[in-house]
Write a protein that holds these residues in place. Structure first.
Motif, PDB file in Angstrom:
ATOM      1  N   ASN A  13      63.458  53.950  36.302  1.00 18.86           N
ATOM      2  CA  ASN A  13      62.301  54.245  35.464  1.00 18.86           C
ATOM      3  C   ASN A  13      60.976  53.972  36.161  1.00 18.86           C
ATOM      4  N   GLY A  14      60.880  54.445  37.350  1.00 17.68           N
ATOM      5  CA  GLY A  14      59.597  54.353  38.024  1.00 17.68           C
ATOM      6  C   GLY A  14      59.487  53.267  39.069  1.00 17.68           C
ATOM      7  N   SER A  58      53.575  48.200  33.908  1.00 18.60           N
ATOM      8  CA  SER A  58      53.087  47.114  34.749  1.00 18.60           C
ATOM      9  C   SER A  58      51.568  47.150  34.843  1.00 18.60           C
ATOM     10  N   ASN A  83      45.575  47.590  44.829  1.00 13.06           N
ATOM     11  CA  ASN A  83      46.688  47.215  43.955  1.00 13.06           C
ATOM     12  C   ASN A  83      47.839  48.220  44.047  1.00 13.06           C
ATOM     13  N   ASN A  84      48.971  47.707  44.477  1.00 13.05           N
ATOM     14  CA  ASN A  84      50.130  48.587  44.682  1.00 13.05           C
ATOM     15  C   ASN A  84      50.542  49.349  43.431  1.00 13.05           C
ATOM     16  N   ILE A  85      50.489  48.662  42.322  1.00 21.02           N
ATOM     17  CA  ILE A  85      50.938  49.295  41.085  1.00 21.02           C
ATOM     18  C   ILE A  85      50.060  50.486  40.737  1.00 21.02           C
ATOM     19  N   SER A 138      50.900  53.225  43.001  1.00 26.28           N
ATOM     20  CA  SER A 138      52.175  53.838  42.642  1.00 26.28           C
ATOM     21  C   SER A 138      51.996  54.816  41.495  1.00 26.28           C
ATOM     22  N   LEU A 139      51.239  54.378  40.521  1.00 29.16           N
ATOM     23  CA  LEU A 139      51.048  55.236  39.358  1.00 29.16           C
ATOM     24  C   LEU A 139      50.325  56.508  39.769  1.00 29.16           C
ATOM     25  N   GLY A 173      50.150  43.048  43.619  1.00 29.53           N
ATOM     26  CA  GLY A 173      50.508  43.699  42.371  1.00 29.53           C
ATOM     27  C   GLY A 173      51.982  43.954  42.172  1.00 29.53           C
ATOM     28  N   SER A 174      52.775  43.844  43.245  1.00 22.80           N
ATOM     29  CA  SER A 174      54.177  44.218  43.115  1.00 22.80           C
ATOM     30  C   SER A 174      55.027  43.211  42.354  1.00 22.80           C
ATOM     31  N   ARG A 219      49.572  44.253  33.187  1.00 19.17           N
ATOM     32  CA  ARG A 219      49.252  43.384  34.324  1.00 19.17           C
ATOM     33  C   ARG A 219      50.364  42.386  34.609  1.00 19.17           C
ATOM     34  N   THR A 260      54.578  42.686  36.224  1.00 18.74           N
ATOM     35  CA  THR A 260      55.560  43.647  36.708  1.00 18.74           C
ATOM     36  C   THR A 260      56.977  43.327  36.275  1.00 18.74           C
ATOM     37  N   ILE A 316      56.152  51.457  35.952  1.00 15.32           N
ATOM     38  CA  ILE A 316      54.899  51.299  36.684  1.00 15.32           C
ATOM     39  C   ILE A 316      53.707  51.341  35.736  1.00 15.32           C
ATOM     40  N   THR A 353      58.868  41.513  37.789  1.00 17.42           N
ATOM     41  CA  THR A 353      59.731  41.361  38.954  1.00 17.42           C
ATOM     42  C   THR A 353      59.329  40.142  39.767  1.00 17.42           C
TER      43      THR A 353
END
Lengths: 358, 358
Positions: free
Chosen positions: A116-117, B56, A51-53, A56-57, B117-118, B60, B62, B53, B64
């Motif tokens: 903001n992230g 998100s 999971n990208n998120i 990222s975190l 996840g993005s 769960r 985003t 992030i 976006t």
DNA sequence: TTGTAAGCGTTATCAC
DNA sequence: GTGATAACGCTTACAA
């Protein structure tokens, strides 16, 4: 509706710990051959993708670039985006886009939103309203928060960051010299108000070319147009303005316009006034849009190489992002030393000769 | 370099717990007036903004939208993006852009990348290669993972999702009828290969219009061009093809072209062959690009309303996303009931009459 | 009114 | 070799 599987689920299913799964999937060889095989097979079967998120975190980096531009329905800008996207993708980054619509507040809001992230760094071109207000606090704040910025095309000295520009000055000088060398004696300039940096530079290039050829610039040969006239909606007003301009300067035999629309419109007006192009009047525009190729006659232009600008900008930004990686040692480095390190890449313009010049 | 402050830092600084800070900032009235004031003041001073992030990951979602299009340097697509962006922003969403460059594999990779996840959902227009292969597994998988898709313009029946299309068929019928009503007897069609759905539909519209007017379609009046010819690079080849076509059909008195470039090029060729437009030959194109307005003569077009398509698509997607919010009850709902719920919004085309028709 | 703790999905650092 | 634990930044039951 089968939601994406997570490490946790795999771990439970296979009755191992989450960390074992994580390691197995990253091919850590501390993991027993059999368990690794088993886990990898299972993961592949369920099409596991991290999971990208969450990444990222954890990593405090998103691997995405924020692009902030004034307008997307614009050949130049979309070309730049394409350049950015190509390089970004190749180097493992995504791009997220914000449009300022030439408005200061939208620029600020968009920037804060993304800062903001959501992104690791910005590539942007400044909105006209911002240039007018000369308020650059949002850029400076973003940078001081450790988020690098690369500006392109519409840049500004007041902000310390990497920049990619086209050589507006030199490109204009060359264009006007071309007109001079093909015999033009009264070269008109159709430009915008000075606060848009590129307009100013192109105007300066025009003046320099005249000067170097010992020709006197005449105020009457310079038409400064309001920016709003560059919008398709105001085509008729634009046409009128240019027509008046032509009528009050009957000796014009060359036109240098700082953008495509002005140039194409100038040609339209010239033809309407029964001038032949390029015999009576030659025209050169600054840009690289679609209109130029299809205009009648096709327009000689100073090309901006938007895609190349985008590519360069993306490289500059990603280089800096990945350089910062090692350099997490924050405090150690003398800030001044870093500041002086910003690059300004100048993309050379080219003169694309078509049928509007001799 | 002052990094963004986090709840944690504020908590430590003010010697309260993280949750207290969180609640104070969300104006929970379970928090004492004074502590709340204190915390809010502190947060404002340090310009606290929650980390997207982290949000998100927690929520769960985003906020976006992923846009996936074949090409960005294209007036129609950038217009759509603008529409999406406007609505998305208004409703609190960001947009992230992926370009397939008309390639199947890039489309798949980009999609998988973003689906991890993005983004919360996709708005996309299918690449030509994908249409050719008719392989839509990536769309189906994405949807089955609970990520909604809205397709626009280049859509496909095989995938169950919301769609926004322009009425290609009707628009074409109207355009051709216009030509007929102004006296054209031999109307040529310049189109693309059938696998691009819009090309097919526009071709069908052409045929229908003829049929309704009791005119016989002739194969010799239909020119099917390879898509690659729509690229600016191959302008001369395109021109040749069309010129040959004209030469072998000397009676052509009307042209309907399925895109702007074909139409403009047809006009160019017609003039070269000494036809007068619109007296000898009338021309209508399907599109809403910049060339049409500036062509000589200006081109009558069937407008696609790209921005409106983008706006509609964004609304459809966000509506569905926010509907899913309540509906987290997953299993409860009969899937078939949901499936049948997908909307296809049809944007009406308009005929913009300019100088290439009588 | 405030604090503790769990959890979102990962990876890294410890132990065992 | 494998597992527990902490941490990224945040929200939210559940305690106190």
């Amino acid at each position: 509706m089968k939601r994406k599987v997570t490490l946790k689920q795999i771990a439970k299913e296979l009755d191992v710990s989450i960390s074992t799964v994580s390691r197995a999937l990253s091919n850590s060889k501390e993991i027993g051959e059999e368990t690794r095989q088993k886990i990898q097979a299972f993961a592949k079967f369920y099409n596991y993708k991290p999971n990208n998120i969450a990444l990222s975190l954890k990593n405090r980096k998103t691997k995405t670039i924020g692009i902030l531009i004034p307008e997307i329905v614009h050949h130049f800008f979309s070309t730049v985006i394409r350049g950015i996207e190509i390089v970004a993708n190749k180097r493992g980054y995504n791009v997220i886009i914000g449009l300022s619509n030439e408005s200061f507040s939208k620029e600020v809001i968009n920037m804060e939103m993304l800062a903001n992230g959501s992104i690791d760094g910005f590539i942007l071109s400044i909105s006209k309203e911002t240039l007018l207000k000369q308020d650059y606090h949002h850029f400076k704040e973003t940078i001081s928060q450790g988020i690098p910025i690369v500006m392109f095309d519409r840049v500004v000295n007041e902000v310390d960051c990497d920049k990619v520009i086209v050589d507006d000055f030199k490109g204009s000088v060359n264009a006007v010299k071309k007109l001079i060398s093909t015999g033009c004696k009264n070269i008109a300039l159709i430009t915008t108000m000075d606060y848009v940096s590129v307009g100013k530079l192109r105007t300066q290039g025009y003046l320099r070319a005249l000067q170097e050829s010992h020709m006197n610039p005449k105020a009457s040969l310079i038409l400064k147009l309001d920016d709003s006239l560059a919008l398709e909606e105001h085509l008729d007003i634009l046409e009128n303005e240019i027509e008046q301009f032509f009528n009050s300067n009957t000796k014009i035999d060359g036109v240098f316009a700082v953008n495509e629309l002005y140039a194409v419109t100038a040609m339209k007006v010239a033809r309407k006034l029964n001038f032949n192009i390029p015999e009576d009047i030659q025209v050169i525009g600054f840009t690289d849009g679609v209109l130029s190729k299809h205009a009648r006659p096709s327009l000689t232009t100073v090309s901006q190489h938007g895609q190349k600008m985008g590519e360069q900008a993306a490289h500059l930004l990603i280089d800096r992002l990945e350089l910062d990686d090692d350099d997490e040692s924050d405090t150690y480095i003398d800030e001044n030393e870093i500041d002086s390190d910003f690059k300004t890449v100048v993309i050379e313009t080219g003169l694309i000769e078509r049928d509007s010049t001799k």
